[in-house]
Every structure is written in structure tokens, then in C-alpha cells.
Design a protein around this motif. Structure first.
Motif, PDB file in Angstrom:
ATOM      1  N   GLY A 189       0.819  -1.211   0.000  1.00 60.63           N
ATOM      2  CA  GLY A 189       0.000   0.000   0.000  1.00 60.63           C
ATOM      3  C   GLY A 189       0.850   1.256   0.000  1.00 60.63           C
ATOM      4  N   ALA A 190       1.926   1.257   0.796  1.00 62.33           N
ATOM      5  CA  ALA A 190       2.804   2.428   0.875  1.00 62.33           C
ATOM      6  C   ALA A 190       3.491   2.694  -0.461  1.00 62.33           C
ATOM      7  N   LYS A 191       3.941   1.627  -1.126  1.00 60.27           N
ATOM      8  CA  LYS A 191       4.592   1.791  -2.433  1.00 60.27           C
ATOM      9  C   LYS A 191       3.616   2.352  -3.461  1.00 60.27           C
ATOM     10  N   GLU A 192       2.378   1.870  -3.427  1.00 62.10           N
ATOM     11  CA  GLU A 192       1.373   2.343  -4.380  1.00 62.10           C
ATOM     12  C   GLU A 192       1.029   3.811  -4.133  1.00 62.10           C
ATOM     13  N   ILE A 193       0.912   4.186  -2.869  1.00 65.07           N
ATOM     14  CA  ILE A 193       0.612   5.590  -2.531  1.00 65.07           C
ATOM     15  C   ILE A 193       1.756   6.495  -2.975  1.00 65.07           C
ATOM     16  N   ALA A 194       2.988   6.047  -2.757  1.00 63.87           N
ATOM     17  CA  ALA A 194       4.143   6.838  -3.165  1.00 63.87           C
ATOM     18  C   ALA A 194       4.155   7.051  -4.674  1.00 63.87           C
ATOM     19  N   THR A 195       3.851   5.991  -5.411  1.00 60.17           N
ATOM     20  CA  THR A 195       3.815   6.095  -6.872  1.00 60.17           C
ATOM     21  C   THR A 195       2.702   7.033  -7.323  1.00 60.17           C
ATOM     22  N   TYR A 196       1.533   6.875  -6.714  1.00 58.99           N
ATOM     23  CA  TYR A 196       0.378   7.695  -7.095  1.00 58.99           C
ATOM     24  C   TYR A 196       0.618   9.170  -6.771  1.00 58.99           C
ATOM     25  N   ALA A 197       1.227   9.443  -5.603  1.00 56.04           N
ATOM     26  CA  ALA A 197       1.442  10.824  -5.171  1.00 56.04           C
ATOM     27  C   ALA A 197       2.677  11.454  -5.811  1.00 56.04           C
ATOM     28  N   GLY A 198       3.482  10.645  -6.461  1.00 56.60           N
ATOM     29  CA  GLY A 198       4.670  11.175  -7.109  1.00 56.60           C
ATOM     30  C   GLY A 198       5.789  11.541  -6.159  1.00 56.60           C
ATOM     31  N   VAL A 199       5.805  10.917  -4.978  1.00 58.00           N
ATOM     32  CA  VAL A 199       6.889  11.174  -4.014  1.00 58.00           C
ATOM     33  C   VAL A 199       7.727   9.910  -3.885  1.00 58.00           C
ATOM     34  N   SER A 200       8.912  10.047  -3.330  1.00 61.91           N
ATOM     35  CA  SER A 200       9.802   8.892  -3.192  1.00 61.91           C
ATOM     36  C   SER A 200       9.335   7.975  -2.070  1.00 61.91           C
ATOM     37  N   GLN A 201       9.745   6.710  -2.170  1.00 61.13           N
ATOM     38  CA  GLN A 201       9.428   5.747  -1.110  1.00 61.13           C
ATOM     39  C   GLN A 201      10.109   6.136   0.191  1.00 61.13           C
ATOM     40  N   LEU A 202      11.246   6.831   0.089  1.00 59.93           N
ATOM     41  CA  LEU A 202      11.948   7.279   1.292  1.00 59.93           C
ATOM     42  C   LEU A 202      11.076   8.226   2.102  1.00 59.93           C
ATOM     43  N   VAL A 203      10.382   9.142   1.429  1.00 59.80           N
ATOM     44  CA  VAL A 203       9.504  10.097   2.111  1.00 59.80           C
ATOM     45  C   VAL A 203       8.345   9.372   2.787  1.00 59.80           C
ATOM     46  N   ILE A 204       7.754   8.409   2.086  1.00 61.29           N
ATOM     47  CA  ILE A 204       6.651   7.626   2.667  1.00 61.29           C
ATOM     48  C   ILE A 204       7.149   6.853   3.887  1.00 61.29           C
ATOM     49  N   GLY A 205       8.358   6.286   3.784  1.00 61.82           N
ATOM     50  CA  GLY A 205       8.913   5.543   4.913  1.00 61.82           C
ATOM     51  C   GLY A 205       9.203   6.428   6.100  1.00 61.82           C
ATOM     52  N   LEU A 206       9.692   7.644   5.836  1.00 63.83           N
ATOM     53  CA  LEU A 206      10.024   8.585   6.914  1.00 63.83           C
ATOM     54  C   LEU A 206       8.796   9.159   7.599  1.00 63.83           C
ATOM     55  N   THR A 207       7.658   9.127   6.940  1.00 63.70           N
ATOM     56  CA  THR A 207       6.454   9.770   7.478  1.00 63.70           C
ATOM     57  C   THR A 207       5.371   8.764   7.836  1.00 63.70           C
ATOM     58  N   ILE A 208       4.570   8.365   6.866  1.00 65.51           N
ATOM     59  CA  ILE A 208       3.399   7.520   7.126  1.00 65.51           C
ATOM     60  C   ILE A 208       3.787   6.200   7.782  1.00 65.51           C
ATOM     61  N   VAL A 209       4.714   5.473   7.163  1.00 66.72           N
ATOM     62  CA  VAL A 209       5.082   4.149   7.673  1.00 66.72           C
ATOM     63  C   VAL A 209       5.789   4.262   9.020  1.00 66.72           C
ATOM     64  N   ALA A 210       6.673   5.248   9.164  1.00 71.30           N
ATOM     65  CA  ALA A 210       7.418   5.414  10.420  1.00 71.30           C
ATOM     66  C   ALA A 210       6.493   5.711  11.584  1.00 71.30           C
ATOM     67  N   VAL A 211       5.574   6.647  11.396  1.00 71.46           N
ATOM     68  CA  VAL A 211       4.632   6.994  12.467  1.00 71.46           C
ATOM     69  C   VAL A 211       3.726   5.809  12.772  1.00 71.46           C
ATOM     70  N   GLY A 212       3.275   5.130  11.730  1.00 74.46           N
ATOM     71  CA  GLY A 212       2.375   3.990  11.930  1.00 74.46           C
ATOM     72  C   GLY A 212       3.015   2.863  12.712  1.00 74.46           C
ATOM     73  N   THR A 213       4.271   2.531  12.391  1.00 70.86           N
ATOM     74  CA  THR A 213       4.932   1.447  13.111  1.00 70.86           C
ATOM     75  C   THR A 213       5.377   1.855  14.513  1.00 70.86           C
ATOM     76  N   SER A 214       5.300   3.150  14.812  1.00 73.37           N
ATOM     77  CA  SER A 214       5.631   3.630  16.157  1.00 73.37           C
ATOM     78  C   SER A 214       4.403   3.729  17.062  1.00 73.37           C
ATOM     79  N   LEU A 215       3.241   3.422  16.525  1.00 76.18           N
ATOM     80  CA  LEU A 215       2.007   3.521  17.320  1.00 76.18           C
ATOM     81  C   LEU A 215       2.001   2.611  18.554  1.00 76.18           C
ATOM     82  N   PRO A 216       2.538   1.359  18.482  1.00 74.12           N
ATOM     83  CA  PRO A 216       2.566   0.539  19.695  1.00 74.12           C
ATOM     84  C   PRO A 216       3.351   1.200  20.821  1.00 74.12           C
ATOM     85  N   GLU A 217       4.532   1.775  20.506  1.00 72.82           N
ATOM     86  CA  GLU A 217       5.321   2.459  21.522  1.00 72.82           C
ATOM     87  C   GLU A 217       4.586   3.683  22.061  1.00 72.82           C
TER      88      GLU A 217
END
Length: 227
Positions: A189-217
Motif C-alpha cells: 500500500g505504501a509503495k502504491e501511494i508513493a507512486t500515485y502521489a509522485g513522491v519517493s518511497q523514502l519520504v513515505i517511509g520517513l512519514t506515514i510508515v514510520a509513524v504507523g509502526t511507532s504507534l505501539p510504543e
């Protein structure tokens, strides 16, 4: 169509958070039945288990040629853990810290961060870089294991989830399987959103995915502050 990737990311996050909790509980109780002390379980299974979402997502991303997403998730999660988790929790309640934090843990954190930066200096993480980082992790782990090798008290033992050995093994296996499935769903899903939004996967990883995987902490820290 953007709807499916967004739904995949949402359900991936939900699956990661729920399955990580089940995985850690099952692993901790299984280790207790195998005779491990509570402090050893905390330093190994629980410590690594609470980072399971970040680990599994990054490994899954690496296997699908999404290296930028893996690196962004690792770096972004650490930023989120310090800025978001500590910041949000401190707003709720003051956070007292032991004096040893400034003498031991903070220098260790800075050392690991510096080592990761040096490994990324050539803009590539190789197998040799991986071995170096794992060697540093092992050294730090052994050091803290030696320094904290004290018997667990009754309070620590009571904090363990109450479940049978069969249930512990069941949740250990189910939690791990769901972790893998949720990570794959989230990465897609993150890769598809990055492609659709025209941003790099690095940006998606630094923002959406990073915050999401930090939710348990974040959830665990807020609950601890409220208590």
C-alpha cells in the motif's frame, strides 16, 4: 485506484499493532515456561518484539526492492519514537529519568546513530554494513545483559500475561504469521501511494510508515504515563 492502497495501509497498521502485541505476549510467556528469567525476557524477546513492526516492514520492503522505504522506516521510526512518543507522553505527565540515562543510554543511542550514519555515507547499505551494525547491537546487548543480570522480583513476574503454555505457543505462531502478512500489505500500500502521489518511497517511509509502526510504543508510553 488509490482506495485499495489506502485501505491496505490502514489494515496493515491495524494488523501490525495487534499481531505485535500478541506475538510479544506469546513469546514472553513461552520463554517463561522454558525457564528464562523475567529480566532476560525483557532484554531480549520483549525488547526486540516491540520493534517487530519496524523490523518486519523493513525486511519485507527490502525483499520487494523498496530499499528506500526500508531505510526511511528505520530512521523515521527512531525520530518518531523520540519526538512523537516522548513529546506526546510528556504533555500528559512529567517523565522522571534516572541519572544513568545521561551517562549510559544516551551516549549509546548517539553511538549507534553515528555508526548508522557512517554506514549510509556512501548512500548504500551493504552486507558488510549490516554485519557491522549487528556486531554493535550484539556488543551493546551483551553489555546491558551483564549489567542487569539480577533476579526478577514478584512485581515483574506478575506483569507477565496469564495464559497457558499451549495458548502462548499458539499466539507466538499466529502473531508472527500476522506480522508478516500485515507488513507485506502495508509495504504494498505504501509503495502504491508513493507512486500515485509522485513522491519517493523514502519520504513515505520517513512519514506515514514510520509513524504507523511507532504507534505501539506511543500507546504503551501514554498508558504508562496515565497510570
Amino acid at each position: 485506484m488509490l482506495l485499495y492502497p489506502v485501505v491496505a495501509v490502514v489494515f496493515g497498521f491495524i494488523g501490525l499493532i495487534w499481531s505485535a502485541d500478541r506475538f510479544v505476549s506469546g513469546a514472553a510467556v513461552t520463554a517463561r515456561y522454558l525457564g528464562m528469567s523475567t529480566i532476560l525476557i525483557g532484554l531480549t524477546i520483549v525488547a526486540f518484539g516491540t520493534s517487530a513492526p519496524e523490523i518486519i516492514v523493513s525486511i519485507s520492503a527490502a525483499f520487494t526492492n523498496a530499499g528506500d522505504l526500508a531505510i526511511g522506516n528505520a530512521i523515521g521510526s527512531n525520530i518518531a519514537n523520540i519526538g512523537l512518543v516522548l513529546g506526546a507522553t510528556a504533555i500528559i505527565a512529567p517523565l522522571p529519568a534516572a541519572a544513568s540515562l545521561l551517562r549510559k543510554e544516551i551516549p549509546t543511542l548517539l553511538m549507534v546513530t553515528l555508526a548508522a550514519g557512517l554506514c549510509l555515507y556512501d548512500l548504500t547499505l551493504t552486507w558488510l554494513d549490516g554485519l557491522i551494525l549487528l556486531a554493535i547491537l550484539s556488543s551493546i546487548f551483551i553489555y546491558f545483559l551483564y549489567k542487569k543480570s539480577v533476579p526478577a522480583d514478584a512485581t515483574e513476574a506478575e506483569a507477565m500475561p496469564d495464559m497457558s503454555q499451549l495458548s502462548a505457543w499458539m499466539w507466538l505462531i499466529i502473531g508472527l504469521c500476522l506480522l508478516l502478512a500485515s507488513a507485506n500489505l502495508l509495504v504494498w500500500g505504501a509503495k502504491e501511494i508513493a507512486t500515485y502521489a509522485g513522491v519517493s518511497q523514502l519520504v513515505i517511509g520517513l512519514t506515514i510508515v514510520a509513524v504507523g509502526t511507532s504507534l505501539p510504543e506511543l500507546a504503551a508510553s501514554i498508558i504508562s504515563a496515565l497510570k
